[in-house]
Design an enzyme around this catalytic site. Sequence first.
Site, PDB file in Angstrom:
ATOM      1  N   SER A 237      30.481  74.565 -90.587  1.00  0.00           N
ATOM      2  CA  SER A 237      29.957  73.970 -89.353  1.00  0.00           C
ATOM      3  C   SER A 237      29.673  75.100 -88.384  1.00  0.00           C
ATOM      4  O   SER A 237      30.236  76.189 -88.502  1.00  0.00           O
ATOM      5  CB  SER A 237      31.010  73.025 -88.749  1.00  0.00           C
ATOM      6  OG  SER A 237      30.679  72.652 -87.436  1.00  0.00           O
TER       7      SER A 237
ATOM      8  N   TYR B  48      39.485  71.263 -84.916  1.00  0.00           N
ATOM      9  CA  TYR B  48      38.368  71.282 -85.862  1.00  0.00           C
ATOM     10  C   TYR B  48      37.775  72.680 -85.967  1.00  0.00           C
ATOM     11  O   TYR B  48      37.459  73.165 -87.059  1.00  0.00           O
ATOM     12  CB  TYR B  48      37.316  70.284 -85.396  1.00  0.00           C
ATOM     13  CG  TYR B  48      36.120  70.157 -86.296  1.00  0.00           C
ATOM     14  CD1 TYR B  48      36.254  69.769 -87.626  1.00  0.00           C
ATOM     15  CD2 TYR B  48      34.837  70.404 -85.813  1.00  0.00           C
ATOM     16  CE1 TYR B  48      35.143  69.632 -88.443  1.00  0.00           C
ATOM     17  CE2 TYR B  48      33.724  70.262 -86.619  1.00  0.00           C
ATOM     18  CZ  TYR B  48      33.878  69.881 -87.942  1.00  0.00           C
ATOM     19  OH  TYR B  48      32.767  69.754 -88.749  1.00  0.00           O
TER      20      TYR B  48
END
Length: 258
Positions: free
Chosen positions: A143, A156
């Site tokens: 990501s 995250y």
Amino acid sequence: MATAAPSAASRIAVVTGASSGIGAATARQLAAAGYRVVLTARRKDRIEALAEEITKAGHQATAYALDVTDRAAVDEFATAFKTIGVLVNNAGGALGADPVATGDPADWRQMYETNVIGTLNLTQALLPKLIASGDGTVVVVSSTAGHGTYEGGAGYVAAKHGAHVLAETLRLEIVGRPVRVIEIAPGMVKTDEFALTRFSGDKEKAEKVYQGVAEPLTADDVADTITWAVTRPSHVNVDLLVLRPRAQASNTKVHRDL
């Protein structure tokens, strides 16, 4: 350049987290590109339905219910193969958006287990099979969170930084072996479940993530990028490919029409 068809020795592609979103879209596109896809996820009904869909479309697909954080189950899964050509480590996800001061350690732990340890488990178990193919590819779907920080995302972000470092280090360690290591790092992707899962099913909070953004990335956009990278000639390694919607300049700067 034309898409390269997979060789007989490397035609099997394992896709984790294939029950929805990017994983499901990637399975469809790799199957259409000529791979026999093996769909893994915890939700057996979802991947069995997807395997049936892909088969009816004239391609090859098999479903295998698997929790990537269960090492014993992963090792058993790996015994089914002598060789594979592609491993797409897609299983992951985000939980919560609390600041570091109040973040839930259980959420942090679960994100690390899925995004990092899950990727480690599958990569370790299948790396010998990828090497044996003579033309293997490991894909890590990380990501943009693995390359920059933002408020409310530390758990995250930490997990995806871990996934990024895993990919980067693996590439150094196996150089000279017939296996490529590709990292695909998407930015804002609107799928049916990502934000909804992050906010524990709160639809209002999930929709605010994309509010005013005309065209966030789709799962198909990311799957197309993964398939393109995988189907480059064997000597071409796409080390890192970052993709964002045009409206997103960084993790913290997004144009919204409000």
